[in-house]
Write a protein that holds these residues in place. Structure first.
Motif, PDB file in Angstrom:
ATOM      1  N   ASN A  99       0.802  -1.219   0.000  1.00  0.00           N
ATOM      2  CA  ASN A  99       0.000   0.000   0.000  1.00  0.00           C
ATOM      3  C   ASN A  99       0.839   1.274   0.000  1.00  0.00           C
ATOM      4  O   ASN A  99       0.404   2.304  -0.502  1.00  0.00           O
ATOM      5  N   SER A 100       2.052   1.194   0.576  1.00  0.00           N
ATOM      6  CA  SER A 100       2.833   2.406   0.815  1.00  0.00           C
ATOM      7  C   SER A 100       3.898   2.687  -0.229  1.00  0.00           C
ATOM      8  O   SER A 100       4.356   3.828  -0.353  1.00  0.00           O
ATOM      9  N   GLY A 101       4.325   1.651  -0.962  1.00  0.00           N
ATOM     10  CA  GLY A 101       5.430   1.827  -1.891  1.00  0.00           C
ATOM     11  C   GLY A 101       5.003   1.808  -3.333  1.00  0.00           C
ATOM     12  O   GLY A 101       3.816   1.721  -3.669  1.00  0.00           O
ATOM     13  N   LYS A 102       6.016   1.867  -4.203  1.00  0.00           N
ATOM     14  CA  LYS A 102       5.749   1.889  -5.638  1.00  0.00           C
ATOM     15  C   LYS A 102       6.572   0.847  -6.372  1.00  0.00           C
ATOM     16  O   LYS A 102       6.048  -0.014  -7.057  1.00  0.00           O
ATOM     17  N   TYR A 103       7.908   0.916  -6.215  1.00  0.00           N
ATOM     18  CA  TYR A 103       8.789  -0.023  -6.920  1.00  0.00           C
ATOM     19  C   TYR A 103       9.798  -0.706  -6.004  1.00  0.00           C
ATOM     20  O   TYR A 103      10.186  -1.847  -6.241  1.00  0.00           O
ATOM     21  N   THR A 104      10.289   0.010  -4.981  1.00  0.00           N
ATOM     22  CA  THR A 104      11.357  -0.534  -4.132  1.00  0.00           C
ATOM     23  C   THR A 104      11.004  -0.366  -2.659  1.00  0.00           C
ATOM     24  O   THR A 104      10.091   0.385  -2.302  1.00  0.00           O
ATOM     25  N   LEU A 109      10.203   3.913   3.098  1.00  0.00           N
ATOM     26  CA  LEU A 109      10.989   4.690   4.055  1.00  0.00           C
ATOM     27  C   LEU A 109      10.973   6.173   3.697  1.00  0.00           C
ATOM     28  O   LEU A 109      10.883   7.034   4.578  1.00  0.00           O
ATOM     29  N   ALA A 110      11.060   6.476   2.406  1.00  0.00           N
ATOM     30  CA  ALA A 110      11.150   7.866   1.963  1.00  0.00           C
ATOM     31  C   ALA A 110       9.823   8.599   2.056  1.00  0.00           C
ATOM     32  O   ALA A 110       9.783   9.822   1.929  1.00  0.00           O
ATOM     33  N   ARG A 112       7.898   9.182   4.636  1.00  0.00           N
ATOM     34  CA  ARG A 112       7.795  10.088   5.787  1.00  0.00           C
ATOM     35  C   ARG A 112       9.153  10.513   6.329  1.00  0.00           C
ATOM     36  O   ARG A 112       9.232  11.305   7.271  1.00  0.00           O
ATOM     37  N   LEU A 113      10.255   9.984   5.760  1.00  0.00           N
ATOM     38  CA  LEU A 113      11.597  10.364   6.183  1.00  0.00           C
ATOM     39  C   LEU A 113      12.261  11.189   5.087  1.00  0.00           C
ATOM     40  O   LEU A 113      11.749  11.290   3.981  1.00  0.00           O
ATOM     41  N   LYS A 114      13.410  11.780   5.393  1.00  0.00           N
ATOM     42  CA  LYS A 114      14.124  12.578   4.388  1.00  0.00           C
ATOM     43  C   LYS A 114      14.585  11.651   3.264  1.00  0.00           C
ATOM     44  O   LYS A 114      15.361  10.721   3.491  1.00  0.00           O
ATOM     45  N   PRO A 115      14.135  11.885   2.035  1.00  0.00           N
ATOM     46  CA  PRO A 115      14.317  10.882   0.978  1.00  0.00           C
ATOM     47  C   PRO A 115      15.752  10.639   0.542  1.00  0.00           C
ATOM     48  O   PRO A 115      16.126   9.501   0.276  1.00  0.00           O
ATOM     49  N   ILE A 116      16.570  11.676   0.467  1.00  0.00           N
ATOM     50  CA  ILE A 116      17.905  11.499  -0.114  1.00  0.00           C
ATOM     51  C   ILE A 116      18.784  10.582   0.748  1.00  0.00           C
ATOM     52  O   ILE A 116      19.319   9.580   0.253  1.00  0.00           O
ATOM     53  N   PRO A 117      19.003  10.865   2.046  1.00  0.00           N
ATOM     54  CA  PRO A 117      19.850   9.943   2.841  1.00  0.00           C
ATOM     55  C   PRO A 117      19.240   8.550   2.988  1.00  0.00           C
ATOM     56  O   PRO A 117      19.966   7.546   2.953  1.00  0.00           O
ATOM     57  N   VAL A 118      17.913   8.474   3.136  1.00  0.00           N
ATOM     58  CA  VAL A 118      17.268   7.172   3.334  1.00  0.00           C
ATOM     59  C   VAL A 118      17.337   6.325   2.068  1.00  0.00           C
ATOM     60  O   VAL A 118      17.665   5.133   2.112  1.00  0.00           O
ATOM     61  N   PRO A 418      14.381  -3.718  10.802  1.00  0.00           N
ATOM     62  CA  PRO A 418      14.082  -2.709  11.830  1.00  0.00           C
ATOM     63  C   PRO A 418      13.515  -1.415  11.251  1.00  0.00           C
ATOM     64  O   PRO A 418      12.520  -0.892  11.773  1.00  0.00           O
ATOM     65  N   VAL A 419      14.109  -0.910  10.164  1.00  0.00           N
ATOM     66  CA  VAL A 419      13.643   0.383   9.636  1.00  0.00           C
ATOM     67  C   VAL A 419      12.284   0.253   8.949  1.00  0.00           C
ATOM     68  O   VAL A 419      11.495   1.202   8.951  1.00  0.00           O
ATOM     69  N   ILE A 420      11.991  -0.907   8.362  1.00  0.00           N
ATOM     70  CA  ILE A 420      10.667  -1.113   7.763  1.00  0.00           C
ATOM     71  C   ILE A 420       9.597  -1.087   8.861  1.00  0.00           C
ATOM     72  O   ILE A 420       8.575  -0.394   8.748  1.00  0.00           O
ATOM     73  N   ILE A 421       9.821  -1.836   9.928  1.00  0.00           N
ATOM     74  CA  ILE A 421       8.844  -1.903  11.022  1.00  0.00           C
ATOM     75  C   ILE A 421       8.662  -0.547  11.684  1.00  0.00           C
ATOM     76  O   ILE A 421       7.527  -0.076  11.903  1.00  0.00           O
ATOM     77  N   PHE A 422       9.772   0.126  12.009  1.00  0.00           N
ATOM     78  CA  PHE A 422       9.676   1.416  12.692  1.00  0.00           C
ATOM     79  C   PHE A 422       9.058   2.492  11.796  1.00  0.00           C
ATOM     80  O   PHE A 422       8.317   3.359  12.283  1.00  0.00           O
TER      81      PHE A 422
END
Length: 510
Positions: A99-104, A109-110, A112-118, A418-422
């Protein structure tokens, strides 16, 4: 007739069929959605078959049979760990990810988080995992096909590399998915055939088979302790296998190929049924090989036990030198070939997507690359990744590939999960925590494996073969601590939007 002639005939048949599928799929490859996600056109059962085809690698088909044949009960425990990973995928990851992603994976993660570093960090982790998994498949392919068909190691690696480049370059995810579906069907058919031949010998009575195992190899063969005599090492392996599946990029991107979250859940259920049935059957194959082939003959053919299933097939077909035995063995060789090609094609498209979609389109071009340019970069990246995998596969000849597969799972569980769950379930989670968690999970898993007995043998500094018991908690704890020690992201209010989208699917395609 020589087994090599049977093998070559079956290889040509499989290649011809998959090339025809690629040709048909190429006509439907018009944009990046078609290339990365098969136009979101697969049904739940089709994607479930493709996931099974992607997940049941040569390590599953040949490796588990060998582990059981040489180590009995403990080999079966390895298979249980791989299967149980899909419980986490079903209940924690599949629906929110779709539901939340598109391709990857980085799309989630991007959000709701800052997209470039993530995106940059997630792409690096994805490429590392794909590389370890890919090298293991390529090296295994070279050895297995050389043993079974007589093709030199370097040539077999080159053939598999060229085929996977063609599948991905021209057919994209659609062709890759159908190659994986065909491979899953072939794998199940071959395994069921071996099981039926074996069952006939024991009157379709499993207790007679286990009785023969105990009589031939001793009762301890049916008890734990032959392979995993260190309980901590077994727990560490279990942590990596059970949690790692939910962080494997080439499995996660499969949920973008279906049109809805409901179909994503159906995919997981179909995959679990198929994978579970396969692992039960391959366990019986391993025990059959232990009785009728014997550990000494299996180790003589390949020290890792990878020839257990083909040698059992040869025995059941009539033995070495007989028409039935050689044909049956060649069939298993052909299925091994299809298995490796399908898995490697999925890894290539995953790695190319991580670079083309995450790094090029969303980091370098800041999301402003047009559709045609993205499509072209994706295909060029697939070509480069495929060529690199061929080169690395040739250079890695003779290397121990077992630790590469274990490392892929350990990195996925330590860095990705961890980062997917959080990201999905914790409002306070921020970019600093995500980047730190991924980097520490990646570095700790790789470092501990390199210092462990899989690489350093008797000179190992770290005592465990699998680092999961250390690296997975490190990934979770690092993500939490760095999040709490840093300020919330300015985009923290996006959490509510992501939560609604992940749980309802509203606005999924926008």
């Amino acid at each position: 007739m020589d087994v090599h002639l049977f093998g070559i005939f079956l290889f040509v048949a499989i290649v011809g069929l998959t090339m025809y599928i690629t040709y048909r799929a190429s006509k439907r490859n018009k944009n990046t959605t078609d290339f990365y996600a098969a136009g979101r056109s697969l049904t739940g059962w089709q994607n479930g078959l493709a996931i099974a085809g992607d997940y049941l690698s040569a390590a599953s088909f040949l490796g588990i049979a060998g582990l059981v044949a040489l180590n009995g009960y403990d080999g079966f425990m390895y298979a249980v760990g791989w299967l149980m990973g899909y419980i986490v995928v079903l209940y924690v990851v599949a629906e929110p990810l779709r539901n939340s992603g598109k391709y990857t994976m980085a799309d989630v993660l991007a959000y709701r988080l800052k997209p470039i570093p993530v995106r940059t960090t997630a792409a690096i982790v994805t490429i590392v995992i794909s590389l370890f998994y890919m090298v293991a498949q390529m090296v295994g392919a070279g050895v297995i096909i050389q043993l079974l068909v007589g093709i030199p190691y370097e040539v077999s690696v080159l053939i598999i590399g060229v085929l996977m480049i063609i599948y991905v370059l021209f057919g994209g995810m659609l062709a890759t998915s159908w190659v994986q579906i065909i491979k899953a069907v072939l794998l199940m058919f071959a395994t069921i055939t071996v099981i039926l031949f074996l069952a006939f010998l024991y009157g379709f009575n499993p207790s007679q088979l286990f009785g023969a195992v105990a009589e031939t190899n001793g009762v301890k063969f049916l008890q734990p302790g032959l392979l995993y005599n260190n309980p901590i090492d077994l727990v560490s392996l279990g942590i990596a296998l059970v949690l790692g599946t939910a962080g494997l990029p080439h499995i996660l991107i499969r949920f973008y190929t279906v049109p809805s979250a409901q179909e994503a859940r159906k995919s997981v259920i179909w995959a679990m049924v198929l994978i579970g049935a396969f692992y039960v059957m391959i366990t019986f194959v391993g025990f059959g090989a232990a009785i009728h082939v014997g550990p000494e003959v299996i180790r003589a053919a390949d020290p890792g036990g990878n020839m257990a299933a083909p040698l059992l097939a040869q025995y059941l077909g009539g033995g070495a030198g007989t028409l039935g035995g050689e044909f049956f063995m060649a069939t298993i060789a052909a299925v091994s070939f299809a298995t490796i090609v399908a898995v490697v094609a999925g890894l290539v498209i995953t790695a190319s997507g991580a670079f083309a979609h995450d790094i090029y389109t969303n980091v370098i071009k800041r999301g402003k690359a047009d559709e045609k340019k993205q499509f072209r970069v994706a295909r060029n990246t697939a070509l480069v990744v495929g060529a690199a995998s061929i080169l690395i596969g040739v250079l890695a000849k003779g290397q121990n590939v077992a630790y590469l597969v274990a490392l892929a799972f350990a990195v996925a569980a330590s860095a990705n999960l961890p980062v997917i769950i959080f990201s999905i379930y914790w409002r306070r989670f921020n970019t600093t925590g995500a980047v730190a968690g991924m980097l520490v999970g990646l570095i700790s898993a790789v470092t501990l494996v390199m210092l462990g007995p899989s690489v350093m043998q008797e000179n190992a500094i770290f005592p465990l073969a699998n680092p999961g018991i250390i690296s997975v908690p490190l990934g979770f704890v690092t993500s939490v601590l760095f999040t709490l020690w840093s300020k919330p992201d300015p985009l923290d209010d996006k959490y509510d939007e992501l939560s609604v989208k992940a749980n309802t699917g509203l606005g999924t395609e926008t």
